[in-house]
Design an enzyme around this catalytic site. Structure first.
Site, mmCIF file in Angstrom:
data_model
loop_
_atom_site.group_PDB
_atom_site.id
_atom_site.type_symbol
_atom_site.label_atom_id
_atom_site.label_comp_id
_atom_site.label_asym_id
_atom_site.label_seq_id
_atom_site.Cartn_x
_atom_site.Cartn_y
_atom_site.Cartn_z
ATOM 1 N N ASP A 40 0.435 -1.116 -0.151
ATOM 2 C CA ASP A 40 -0.004 -0.152 0.167
ATOM 3 C C ASP A 40 1.027 1.317 0.209
ATOM 4 O OD1 ASP A 40 -1.951 -2.161 0.980
ATOM 5 O OD2 ASP A 40 -1.693 -1.495 2.325
ATOM 6 N N GLN A 56 4.624 0.422 1.669
ATOM 7 C CA GLN A 56 4.644 -0.471 2.975
ATOM 8 C C GLN A 56 5.499 -1.332 2.472
ATOM 9 O OE1 GLN A 56 2.044 -1.816 5.680
ATOM 10 N NE2 GLN A 56 2.858 -0.166 5.832
ATOM 11 N N PHE A 98 2.037 -0.737 9.847
ATOM 12 C CA PHE A 98 1.333 -1.401 9.202
ATOM 13 C C PHE A 98 0.725 0.396 8.641
ATOM 14 C CE2 PHE A 98 -0.863 -6.068 9.572
ATOM 15 C CZ PHE A 98 0.208 -6.275 9.071
ATOM 16 N N SER A 99 -0.265 -0.087 7.537
ATOM 17 C CA SER A 99 -0.352 1.115 6.921
ATOM 18 C C SER A 99 -1.285 2.464 7.550
ATOM 19 C CB SER A 99 -1.460 0.874 5.551
ATOM 20 O OG SER A 99 -0.821 0.400 4.371
ATOM 21 N N ARG A 166 -7.363 -1.307 11.319
ATOM 22 C CA ARG A 166 -5.796 -0.321 10.655
ATOM 23 C C ARG A 166 -6.524 1.059 9.786
ATOM 24 N NH1 ARG A 166 -7.023 -6.064 9.752
ATOM 25 N NH2 ARG A 166 -7.113 -6.397 7.384
ATOM 26 N N ASP A 167 -5.067 0.728 9.390
ATOM 27 C CA ASP A 167 -4.581 2.058 8.128
ATOM 28 C C ASP A 167 -5.326 3.587 8.421
ATOM 29 O OD1 ASP A 167 -4.092 -0.273 7.189
ATOM 30 O OD2 ASP A 167 -5.546 -1.131 6.060
ATOM 31 N N GLU A 221 -10.640 -2.524 4.532
ATOM 32 C CA GLU A 221 -9.172 -1.836 5.065
ATOM 33 C C GLU A 221 -8.725 -1.253 4.178
ATOM 34 O OE1 GLU A 221 -6.334 -5.907 4.870
ATOM 35 O OE2 GLU A 221 -6.044 -5.241 2.531
ATOM 36 N N TRP A 305 -3.698 -8.879 -4.228
ATOM 37 C CA TRP A 305 -3.263 -9.581 -2.919
ATOM 38 C C TRP A 305 -4.084 -10.933 -3.224
ATOM 39 C CZ3 TRP A 305 -0.668 -8.839 0.857
ATOM 40 C CH2 TRP A 305 -0.070 -7.522 1.291
HETATM 41 C C1 FRU Z 1 -4.187 -3.256 2.590
HETATM 42 C C2 FRU Z 1 -3.361 -3.815 3.894
HETATM 43 C C3 FRU Z 1 -3.653 -3.083 5.292
HETATM 44 C C4 FRU Z 1 -2.181 -3.411 5.870
HETATM 45 C C5 FRU Z 1 -1.541 -3.908 5.471
HETATM 46 C C6 FRU Z 1 -0.350 -4.634 5.896
HETATM 47 O O1 FRU Z 1 -3.272 -3.958 1.341
HETATM 48 O O2 FRU Z 1 -3.638 -5.149 4.187
HETATM 49 O O3 FRU Z 1 -4.794 -3.352 5.194
HETATM 50 O O4 FRU Z 1 -2.574 -2.586 7.009
HETATM 51 O O5 FRU Z 1 -1.939 -3.906 3.583
HETATM 52 O O6 FRU Z 1 0.641 -3.994 4.351
#
Ligand code: FRU
Length: 496
Positions: A40, A56, A98-99, A166-167, A221, A305
């Site tokens: 990301d 990331q 993480f993000s 997250r994120d 996400e 993914w």
């Molecule tokens: C999205 C994700 C986020 C997470 C990150 C981990 O691609 O799964 O939700 O923060 O990648 O690398």
């Protein structure tokens, strides 16, 4: 700092020595991984006169691993400079950074990210905990706050998962900061949570902005939430989504745009349209920023993914999309490459004519920004081949009677491509149809009729396959305007 942490900024910075994100065997004007794995985009922001992008990053392998934040800057969104690694998972409260996102705070550049921690529960079973953390810096070096994590599961509404939290995407509004964070509700729906703060360290939960309600995936996400052209947009990346029959979404992981309105008084977001952000399978985790001139610009990870097509021979994996300017028009998200690309036009090819079964050569390059326009197209079928030669071709078929676009990578020379043929429904058919295509070495981005639909596709086709050809079962009337892009940062080394 824990003694046992194997990762440090020093170690990551050493891995970057002599690496670049463009040129050589990388793309010419897209951000590529300097070394190792990237996913990301993070912290897309303007600070101290520069545009910053973080990502990331796992510098030690071409597969995902404990997440770091890599860092690049630019003046024009075309040429990027690699900076030292910004974050490494070097604290006891995180096994991965993480993000997240970035904002200016008190003349400092603030990174707000997810501290992901792999731990065990009381029975010794594996357990992931996700909290939000803060790091402050000068645009190059960042230091994590002693108050981390600044938002924990204690600030979650009842019935929300502490493992999928997250994120954070933060922005400043009316003198205070707001943040949207992704979460999974215990009833297995994705939700976007809104928080508020004045100092980035104490956060107050405001509301649940939106939920997937069993239809748009089980976890969302990478949310983003911003006003545009009189509407309010929520971008989310649904996981585990059964695609609805409309064909708007494909089966892989994808990004959705909810277009609606925000009522500040009642703190409610009402959505009117749910759109796919990009119809390609190589598009995920978009993030936007607002440029000083008022443009809302978006960048995304050009992969997803479900389909890792990176050639095994590379010691780097991951490319970002070219940044796109956004608009909302008629309930659609409209996107076009940022106009700065025009500064790098080296030449202009113009041609007009009638194309039939014999392919018409239109251009010869892997660094191109071109627009093909076909008139009287309401019943037209035509094929546009890019990155082509006798052996290879990535074929784009516009098929008005079937109301679809087909991207066929069967002959693109890709390893392990799970989605070689992609069928994309046309939202409309057009009397005049235009396909704008941005080609850069290993990438192809397609913008239909001034950006009303976008498609991103990786094409790891040997670099000497450079023809752009037009053919059609029945004659079509076309106009072609093509520009070769030259940035001066080095040509492609053949991966043949
Ligand atoms: C999205 C994700 C986020 C997470 C990150 C981990 O691609 O799964 O939700 O923060 O990648 O690398």
């Amino acid at each position: 700092m824990s003694e046992t942490k194997p990762f440090s900024l020093d170690r990551a910075c050493r891995a970057l020595a002599g690496r670049a994100v463009q040129g050589g065997e990388k793309c010419m004007f897209h951000v590529c991984s300097p070394v190792g794995w990237i996913n990301d985009p993070n912290g897309f922001s303007v600070f101290d006169g520069k545009i910053h992008l973080f990502f990331q990053h796992y510098p030690y392998d071409t597969q995902w691993g404990p997440m770091h934040w890599g860092h690049v800057i630019t003046d024009d969104l075309v040429l990027w400079q690699l900076l030292p690694e910004a974050l490494a998972p070097d604290q006891r409260y995180e096994s991965g950074c993480f993000s997240g996102s970035a904002v200016s705070f008190d003349n400092r550049h603030a990174l707000i990210y997810t501290s992901h921690l792999d731990t065990t529960d009381v029975y010794g079973h594996p357990l992931a905990i996700q909290n939000q953390s803060l790091a402050l810096g000068d645009g190059v070096k960042y230091e994590k706050s002693a108050l981390n994590p600044v938002v924990t599961g204690n600030a979650l509404p009842f019935g929300s998962s502490r493992s999928d939290f997250r994120d954070p995407k933060v922005w400043k509004e009316n003198g205070r900061y707001r943040m949207v964070v992704a979460n999974r509700a215990e009833d297995q729906s994705g939700q976007a949570l809104l928080y508020e703060s004045v100092n980035l360290t104490t956060w107050r939960f405001v509301t649940i902005l939106a939920r997937s309600a069993g239809r748009l995936g089980k976890m969302w996400e990478c949310p983003d939430f911003f006003p545009l052209d009189g509407r309010q947009l929520l971008l989310v990346c649904p996981q585990e989504m059964t695609p609805p029959g409309s064909g708007e979404f494909h089966g892989g992981s994808c990004a959705a745009c909810l277009i609606g309105d925000w009522d500040e008084k009642t703190k409610t977001f009402s959505r009117e349209y749910v759109r796919s952000v990009d119809f390609g399978t190589d598009f995920y985790a978009p993030q936007t920023t607002l440029l000083p001139d008022g443009r809302r610009v978006m960048i995304a990870w050009m992969q997803c993914w479900d389909n890792n097509v990176t050639p095994a021979s590379q010691d780097w994996s991951g490319i970002m999309t070219f940044p796109r300017e956004l608009r909302v028009e008629g309930g659609c998200l409209v996107q076009l490459p940022v106009r700065e690309i025009e500064r790098y036009y080296a030449s202009a090819d113009l041609s007009f004519g009638i194309a039939g079964q014999t392919p018409v050569p239109l251009a010869h390059s892997r660094h191109l920004d071109f627009t093909l326009t076909v008139r009287n197209a309401s019943a037209a079928v035509f094929h546009l081949d890019v990155a082509a030669n006798g052996d290879y071709a990535t074929r784009i078929t516009y098929d008005a009677p079937a109301r679809r676009l087909v991207i066929d990578r069967t002959r693109s020379g890709m390893e392990q491509d799970k989605y070689p043929v992609q069928v994309i429904p046309l939202r409309e058919t057009y009397n005049t149809v235009s396909l704008r295509v941005l080609l850069d070495t290993w990438t192809m981005e397609l913008f239909l009729n001034d950006g009303i639909q976008a498609v991103s596709a990786l094409i790891y086709t040997p670099a000497h396959a450079q023809d752009v050809l037009l053919s059609a079962p029945l004659p079509v009337l076309y106009a072609f305007e093509g520009h070769e892009i030259v940035t001066g940062i080095g040509e492609v080394v053949h991966a043949d």
